[in-house]
Design a protein around this motif. Structure first.
Motif, mmCIF file in Angstrom:
data_model
loop_
_atom_site.group_PDB
_atom_site.id
_atom_site.type_symbol
_atom_site.label_atom_id
_atom_site.label_comp_id
_atom_site.label_asym_id
_atom_site.label_seq_id
_atom_site.Cartn_x
_atom_site.Cartn_y
_atom_site.Cartn_z
ATOM 1 N N LEU A 73 0.823 -1.214 0.000
ATOM 2 C CA LEU A 73 0.000 0.000 0.000
ATOM 3 C C LEU A 73 0.857 1.263 0.000
ATOM 4 N N ASP A 74 1.951 1.248 0.747
ATOM 5 C CA ASP A 74 2.849 2.400 0.774
ATOM 6 C C ASP A 74 3.450 2.658 -0.610
ATOM 7 N N ALA A 75 3.833 1.569 -1.281
ATOM 8 C CA ALA A 75 4.436 1.708 -2.614
ATOM 9 C C ALA A 75 3.403 2.246 -3.615
ATOM 10 N N VAL A 76 2.187 1.708 -3.551
ATOM 11 C CA VAL A 76 1.119 2.160 -4.456
ATOM 12 C C VAL A 76 0.760 3.610 -4.156
ATOM 13 N N ARG A 77 0.698 3.948 -2.853
ATOM 14 C CA ARG A 77 0.348 5.320 -2.458
ATOM 15 C C ARG A 77 1.348 6.320 -3.033
ATOM 16 N N ASP A 78 2.633 6.049 -2.875
ATOM 17 C CA ASP A 78 3.663 6.977 -3.366
ATOM 18 C C ASP A 78 3.570 7.163 -4.882
ATOM 19 N N ALA A 79 3.385 6.069 -5.575
ATOM 20 C CA ALA A 79 3.300 6.135 -7.038
ATOM 21 C C ALA A 79 2.029 6.853 -7.482
ATOM 22 N N ALA A 80 0.916 6.558 -6.810
ATOM 23 C CA ALA A 80 -0.367 7.149 -7.188
ATOM 24 C C ALA A 80 -0.387 8.652 -6.945
ATOM 25 N N LEU A 81 0.208 9.097 -5.851
ATOM 26 C CA LEU A 81 0.218 10.534 -5.561
ATOM 27 C C LEU A 81 0.977 11.310 -6.629
ATOM 28 N N ASP A 82 2.010 10.690 -7.180
ATOM 29 C CA ASP A 82 2.762 11.359 -8.243
ATOM 30 C C ASP A 82 2.038 11.270 -9.586
#
Length: 520
Positions: A73-82
């Motif tokens: 989830l942390d990895a997806v969150r970082d990518a999605a925010l960008d």
């Protein structure tokens, strides 16, 4: 328009009408467009997350309870925010809320969960580059409002029903070649405008007018890097310019005073797959507090509120937008204040097109002074185009388009077009047909003088008219009546007299037979 797009538009409009009986047009517009937007964000989130997780043979929905759930989830969150500018948890996806609300065919209470999800979408952007673009986007979706129903259960019943219907519709978001949903969203905004009366002008410019403005500013340009609208409403005019030049890299800039319409504009941008880094929309009064004052744009378009009031404060005489003119637009009519503002934001090789009431063409005093300065001193005015009356929602007044350039190719003349009689009446509105739009653009392109339609006036002619731009001064639309044949009229009158005498004699004969007095 494809059959699939037409079908989607009809489906969404039918769902919108589920709410129509419960509240007025403005309110149900905000709810239905907000829910469609929420579904769009959810689907984009899921598709992008699945793409990231694909190397691990995982789906976004499968992360719940996974041994490495937090890490993923942390990895997806970082990518999605960008990439997307926001983040949603798998449990917060639209389809999950719709499923929970209608589990087992019974409507479960989800209003609290829905409110938290919408708030979390906005909060997920805090501290990121997209924070301003997503902040308070859902503030008009008041799930506690009595407009949704008297009791909490009534409100929940209605919301679950709408979410369930929307969940059944395929938005075809995975198809990157299609803007079907964006077009359908535009259609809904237009439908709401058609029933919104005077308020419609605050957020929507009819698409056929947007098309004319967009083609005018795109004329002669292969590429436009930036487009600006100081009164951007729902953003439809900005998006139309991009569509006309087919430029996916164009940057959008706009300002909108109404908070609700400002939110609608940002949603509209995102729904048309415009990346948050490519648009900069501000919520503020353009004339009093400009937000892009130091920037210059390739294309500037606007449909400002007609003859709006503004402060016209003497302090503006030192403002770079107005100081060179020596006079300010009157307090009761800000039309030329918007023109001055737009000219200021226009790049040296750019084009601007603005819709205004006809009064700007001939009113005197300060407006006459500003008009003269723009023509005599600056030579910015390129064309004046008269539009049909009753073409805008909420007002029946005739309007015109002023086209301006700082570097004009045709420096010794101004083109006048009278398109006021070229339209089709659709129900209670007048409508520019495709052939009407093409005639305007072709005439602008060729700068031709056409009897009763257009005239290329020299600057000297305009000066001789004391810079009065009233279109009938240049385009003669007078239709001569056929000459009256007085001899024929005299013969017709004699024939009528003869017929009357015959009729009188017949009536007198009937009266004699009946033994009564004649009526004459």
């Amino acid at each position: 328009m494809t059959e699939q797009t037409q079908q989607l538009q009809n489906q969404l409009w039918n769902i919108a009408n589920t709410l129509r009986g419960k509240m007025d047009a403005d309110d149900f517009r905000d709810y239905i467009l907000g829910f469609i937007f929420y579904k769009y964000l959810s689907k984009k989130m899921e598709l992008y997350a699945n793409e990231i997780l694909k190397p691990d043979n995982l789906k976004f929905r499968e992360l719940d309870g996974h041994a490495q759930e937090e890490a993923y989830l942390d990895a997806v969150r970082d990518a999605a925010l960008d990439k997307l500018g926001y983040f949603l948890l798998p449990s917060e996806l639209f389809s999950e809320l719709a499923r929970r609300g209608n589990a087992g065919g019974v409507h479960k209470f989800i209003l609290g969960d829905l409110a938290k999800v919408l708030t979390h979408i906005e909060q997920s952007t805090m501290g990121s580059e997209s924070e301003e673009d997503f902040g308070n986007l859902f503030e008009d979706l008041d799930l506690t409002s009595s407009k949704l129903g008297k009791s909490e259960n009534d409100k929940n019943e209605l919301i679950v029903k709408v979410l369930s219907h929307l969940d059944e519709i395929d938005f075809d978001i995975a198809n990157t070649e299609s803007d079907m949903l964006g077009d359908a969203y535009e259609y809904l905004i237009g439908q709401f405008a058609s029933g919104a009366g005077k308020k419609a002008g605050e957020f929507y410019t009819p698409q056929q007018v947007s098309k004319v403005l967009a083609q005018l500013v795109a004329h002669g340009k292969d590429k436009i890097k930036s487009v600006y609208d100081p009164t951007c409403g729902s953003g439809s005019l900005l998006l139309r310019v991009a569509k006309e030049v087919n430029n996916k890299g164009i940057q959008f800039f706009g300002q909108e005073m109404n908070p609700t319409t400002y939110n609608l504009c940002r949603m509209n941008m995102i729904m048309h797959d415009v990346h948050y880094k490519r648009f900069d929309i501000k919520n503020e009064n353009t004339l009093e507090k400009p937000q892009h004052e130091d920037m210059r744009f390739d294309a500037v378009v606007a449909n400002p509120p007609f003859s709006a009031k503004w402060s016209a404060s003497p302090l503006f005489m030192s403002d770079d937008r107005f100081s060179a003119y020596g006079k300010l637009a009157p307090k009761s009519k800000a039309d030329f204040a918007f023109v001055q503002h737009m000219v200021h934001q226009l790049s040296d090789n750019g084009t601007m097109a603005v819709v205004l009431p006809h009064g700007v063409l001939f009113r005197g005093a300060a407006e006459g002074h500003i008009r003269k300065y723009l023509i005599e001193d600056r030579n910015y005015l390129d064309a004046v185009i008269g539009l049909p009356a009753n073409i805008f929602y909420g007002t029946s007044i005739p309007t015109c388009i002023l086209v301006m350039k700082k570097e004009r190719t045709n420096k010794d003349n101004i083109l006048f077009i009278d398109a006021s009689q070229h339209f089709e009446k659709v129900k209670t509105q007048n409508y520019l047909r495709e052939e009407d739009i093409n005639l305007i653009i072709d005439t602008y392109t060729n700068r031709t003088t056409t009897d009763k339609y257009s005239y290329v006036a020299t600057l000297q002619e305009v000066a001789e008219n004391d810079y009065n731009l009233n279109i009938p001064r240049y385009v003669d639309t007078f239709e001569e009546e056929e000459p009256v044949d007085l001899a024929a009229v005299a013969q017709e009158l004699k024939a009528i007299d003869t017929d009357m005498a015959t009729t009188d004699a017949t009536i007198a004969d009937y009266c004699n037979q009946l033994g009564i007095d004649t009526p004459f």
